[in-house]
Design an enzyme around this catalytic site. Structure first.
Site, mmCIF file in Angstrom:
data_model
loop_
_atom_site.group_PDB
_atom_site.id
_atom_site.type_symbol
_atom_site.label_atom_id
_atom_site.label_comp_id
_atom_site.label_asym_id
_atom_site.label_seq_id
_atom_site.Cartn_x
_atom_site.Cartn_y
_atom_site.Cartn_z
ATOM 1 N N ARG A 244 27.502 13.085 -13.003
ATOM 2 C CA ARG A 244 28.099 14.070 -13.933
ATOM 3 C C ARG A 244 29.002 13.432 -14.984
ATOM 4 O O ARG A 244 29.899 14.082 -15.523
ATOM 5 C CB ARG A 244 28.861 15.159 -13.176
ATOM 6 C CG ARG A 244 27.943 15.970 -12.278
ATOM 7 C CD ARG A 244 28.509 17.325 -11.938
ATOM 8 N NE ARG A 244 27.560 18.064 -11.130
ATOM 9 C CZ ARG A 244 27.460 17.971 -9.822
ATOM 10 N NH1 ARG A 244 28.270 17.177 -9.166
ATOM 11 N NH2 ARG A 244 26.569 18.676 -9.175
ATOM 12 N N LYS B 51 26.431 10.722 -29.978
ATOM 13 C CA LYS B 51 25.154 11.410 -29.770
ATOM 14 C C LYS B 51 24.283 10.513 -28.909
ATOM 15 O O LYS B 51 24.068 9.342 -29.226
ATOM 16 C CB LYS B 51 24.445 11.665 -31.100
ATOM 17 C CG LYS B 51 24.922 12.892 -31.834
ATOM 18 C CD LYS B 51 23.987 13.212 -32.988
ATOM 19 C CE LYS B 51 24.493 14.391 -33.782
ATOM 20 N NZ LYS B 51 23.651 14.654 -34.976
ATOM 21 N N GLU C 174 20.300 3.627 -43.320
ATOM 22 C CA GLU C 174 21.441 4.447 -42.872
ATOM 23 C C GLU C 174 22.720 4.064 -43.633
ATOM 24 O O GLU C 174 23.595 4.900 -43.831
ATOM 25 C CB GLU C 174 21.655 4.315 -41.359
ATOM 26 C CG GLU C 174 20.431 4.637 -40.491
ATOM 27 C CD GLU C 174 20.208 6.129 -40.214
ATOM 28 O OE1 GLU C 174 20.863 6.971 -40.869
ATOM 29 O OE2 GLU C 174 19.359 6.439 -39.354
ATOM 30 N N LYS D 87 31.496 7.204 -40.993
ATOM 31 C CA LYS D 87 31.014 7.984 -39.848
ATOM 32 C C LYS D 87 32.178 8.440 -38.973
ATOM 33 O O LYS D 87 32.205 9.586 -38.502
ATOM 34 C CB LYS D 87 29.999 7.191 -39.016
ATOM 35 C CG LYS D 87 29.478 8.031 -37.858
ATOM 36 C CD LYS D 87 28.079 7.756 -37.442
ATOM 37 C CE LYS D 87 27.639 8.794 -36.396
ATOM 38 N NZ LYS D 87 26.334 8.520 -35.833
ATOM 39 N N GLU E 67 28.994 18.744 -34.508
ATOM 40 C CA GLU E 67 28.108 19.162 -35.595
ATOM 41 C C GLU E 67 28.108 20.676 -35.815
ATOM 42 O O GLU E 67 27.067 21.304 -35.976
ATOM 43 C CB GLU E 67 26.673 18.663 -35.326
ATOM 44 C CG GLU E 67 25.862 18.515 -36.595
ATOM 45 C CD GLU E 67 24.510 17.845 -36.370
ATOM 46 O OE1 GLU E 67 24.507 16.684 -35.919
ATOM 47 O OE2 GLU E 67 23.498 18.490 -36.633
ATOM 48 N N ARG F 179 29.289 17.408 -39.999
ATOM 49 C CA ARG F 179 28.551 16.292 -39.385
ATOM 50 C C ARG F 179 27.063 16.375 -39.717
ATOM 51 O O ARG F 179 26.360 15.372 -39.751
ATOM 52 C CB ARG F 179 28.773 16.251 -37.861
ATOM 53 C CG ARG F 179 28.050 15.068 -37.232
ATOM 54 C CD ARG F 179 28.531 14.722 -35.845
ATOM 55 N NE ARG F 179 27.792 13.581 -35.335
ATOM 56 C CZ ARG F 179 28.069 12.931 -34.231
ATOM 57 N NH1 ARG F 179 29.088 13.312 -33.499
ATOM 58 N NH2 ARG F 179 27.345 11.906 -33.832
ATOM 59 N N ASN G 5 22.644 14.000 -41.314
ATOM 60 C CA ASN G 5 21.210 14.160 -41.114
ATOM 61 C C ASN G 5 20.435 14.085 -42.425
ATOM 62 O O ASN G 5 19.242 14.399 -42.458
ATOM 63 C CB ASN G 5 20.919 15.497 -40.419
ATOM 64 C CG ASN G 5 21.535 15.553 -39.038
ATOM 65 O OD1 ASN G 5 21.599 14.545 -38.344
ATOM 66 N ND2 ASN G 5 22.030 16.719 -38.649
ATOM 67 N N HIS H 231 16.841 13.151 -42.435
ATOM 68 C CA HIS H 231 16.364 13.090 -41.043
ATOM 69 C C HIS H 231 15.398 14.215 -40.685
ATOM 70 O O HIS H 231 14.570 14.039 -39.790
ATOM 71 C CB HIS H 231 17.549 13.082 -40.066
ATOM 72 C CG HIS H 231 18.243 11.747 -40.004
ATOM 73 N ND1 HIS H 231 18.816 11.164 -41.115
ATOM 74 C CD2 HIS H 231 18.437 10.869 -38.992
ATOM 75 C CE1 HIS H 231 19.344 9.992 -40.768
ATOM 76 N NE2 HIS H 231 19.129 9.800 -39.492
ATOM 77 N N HIS I 23 12.283 12.763 -39.130
ATOM 78 C CA HIS I 23 11.886 13.013 -37.740
ATOM 79 C C HIS I 23 10.462 13.570 -37.667
ATOM 80 O O HIS I 23 9.701 13.253 -36.748
ATOM 81 C CB HIS I 23 12.860 13.991 -37.072
ATOM 82 C CG HIS I 23 14.187 13.359 -36.735
ATOM 83 N ND1 HIS I 23 15.263 14.087 -36.274
ATOM 84 C CD2 HIS I 23 14.605 12.078 -36.791
ATOM 85 C CE1 HIS I 23 16.288 13.268 -36.068
ATOM 86 N NE2 HIS I 23 15.910 12.051 -36.374
ATOM 87 N N HIS J 153 12.276 4.049 -37.112
ATOM 88 C CA HIS J 153 13.137 5.194 -37.396
ATOM 89 C C HIS J 153 13.785 5.070 -38.779
ATOM 90 O O HIS J 153 13.746 5.995 -39.587
ATOM 91 C CB HIS J 153 14.209 5.315 -36.307
ATOM 92 C CG HIS J 153 15.249 6.339 -36.601
ATOM 93 N ND1 HIS J 153 14.998 7.695 -36.547
ATOM 94 C CD2 HIS J 153 16.544 6.212 -36.978
ATOM 95 C CE1 HIS J 153 16.097 8.361 -36.873
ATOM 96 N NE2 HIS J 153 17.048 7.485 -37.137
#
Ligand code: NAD
Ligand code: GLY
Length: 387
Positions: free
Chosen positions: A134, A156, A198, A240, A250, A254, A258, A261, A265, A279
């Site tokens: 956990r 993330k 990036e 960042k 987000e 935030r 993206n 992206h 993606h 990527h």
């Protein structure tokens, strides 16, 4: 970004930024030779003097012994788990294997994992740390440009699924990010370029001066100038860190990170998350598309969109959807298929696609009601563009 004349002063010693998240705040240390001195940097963060290092075979061959020796000198015992390199590793099967292997080491709630590698290793190790027992602590030691400027910072974590990228994951912040710029010396040029996409992203979001700096200095940074690389890593991490500190989960700004992206993606999903398209390469195409789409909607000038494409082309990054023809894209590729992938992406709310669009260089904004028909026509056009 600051002027290159200030760089000389920045090259000596390591630099430290803070991701300001209150009780979960952590440092990003940027410098050269940090991997060989990892024990000194991590020792005070550990509850137990032992760690499990997760890495991939390419990185292990170059840096694992160095890290373990450094930890050993600091009195920290270590075990290592090595995964196959590449995006294909970031799936359920490899995650299950990773989780079982970590548990087999007999970890406790007070144990710490170290992610030594690129974004794939960072995302998987972070997700293991978020979920095993956990939640346990982890430290990021990013060794790709992409990981140093983006994925190692911000918490993330996750894995890909058949339905798309990063669809299973968690927010889980590391305790430290140790970015050794010297490790970039062994990174293949194609991987450097992928990470560079990036870096460009931050300039395009809200730092037009930063983008201009990259137009002047980006090629030399890619070619190997360590002071320029370090400057690029530091300014990217600062950008960042500021965004993450203001909006960790987000709920708002935030999402600007993206940029490119949603397109990217979808392209990655269609190419099958393999080595055919990295990527960062998909992000470069996606960013160029976001600017072209913004220009088509009359939001940004065609000159700004062309400037973005020109910079990617000058650096050697793909900037056109038609580039995918060169990868031998599947004959069945259509705008509709790309849009299906986009609809699985997490950036969908109430059936509407959220896109990061731009009013110009350094003026990105969140647009939550992009018209599907307009987007479909735009993508068809781009897929059919001359090769
Ligand atoms: P990667 O982890 O696959 O690394 C790229 C390649 O470089 C691999 O083959 C690796 O073995 C090799 N490598 C790593 N360091 C090296 C070094 N110093 N010398 C030689 N070879 C080295 O890919 P990546 O580009 O680092 O990361 C991409 C992943 O990051 C994607 O899965 C993407 O979704 C994820 N990502 C996550 C975030 C986030 O916020 N969590 C942000 C951006 C991207
Ligand atoms: N790379 C996007 C984010 O961290 O939010």
């Amino acid at each position: 970004m600051s002027a290159p004349s200030r760089l000389a002063a920045e090259t000596a010693g390591e630099e430290r930024l803070v991701v300001g998240l209150g009780a979960r705040a952590y440092d990003i240390v940027i410098g050269e030779g940090l991997i060989a001195d990892a024990g000194r940097h991590v020792r005070h963060l550990l509850q137990l003097p032992k760690v499990a290092i997760v890495t991939d075979a390419n990185v292990a061959a170059r840096y694992l012994d160095q890290v373990r020796a450094a930890l050993d000198r600091a009195g920290i015992a270590s075990e290592a788990i090595t995964l196959p390199p590449g995006e294909a590793t970031k799936d359920f099967a490899h995650f299950e294997d990773l989780a079982e292997r970590i548990l087999a080491l007999g970890i406790e709630r007070s144990s710490t994992l170290i992610a030594l590698g690129g974004g794939v290793i960072g995302d998987m190790t972070g997700f293991a740390a978020a979920t095993l027992l956990r939640g346990i602590a982890f430290i990021q030691v990013p060794t790709t440009l992409l990981a140093q400027v983006d994925s190692a910072v911000g918490g993330k974590t996750g894995i890909n699924t058949r339905h798309g990228k990063n669809l299973v994951g968690a927010f889980h912040q590391p305790r430290l990010v140790l970015a050794d710029v010297a490790a970039l010396d062994t990174l293949p040029r194609r991987e450097l370029l992928a990470g560079y996409a990036e870096v460009v992203k931050y300039g395009l979001i809200n730092d037009p001066g930063g983008f201009a700096w990259l137009e002047t200095n980006g090629a030399a940074a890619i070619a190997g100038d360590r002071a320029l690389r370090r400057h690029a890593v530091k300014t990217s991490c600062a950008a960042k860190a500021a965004i993450v500190a203001a909006d960790e989960r987000e709920a708002g700004d935030r999402a600007l990170l993206n940029l490119g992206h949603t397109f990217g993606h979808a392209i990655e999903a269609e190419t099958g998350f393999g080595a055919a398209l990295l990527h960062g390469e998909a992000v470069a195409v996606g960013i160029a598309l976001a600017f072209d789409f913004s220009a088509r909607l009359g939001l940004c000038s065609p000159e700004d969109a062309a400037r973005v494409r020109r910079h990617f082309a000058a650096i050697g990054l793909p900037a056109e959807l038609a580039h995918l023809h060169k990868l031998g894209r599947k004959p069945g590729w259509t705008a509709a298929k790309l849009m299906t992938h986009m609809s699985h992406d997490k950036k969908v709310a109430g059936g509407k696609l959220t896109f990061i669009l731009a009013r110009g260089i350094g003026q990105a904004f969140i647009c939550r009601d992009v018209a599907a028909a307009e987007l479909g026509r735009f993508l068809e056009e781009r897929l059919d563009a001359p090769r």
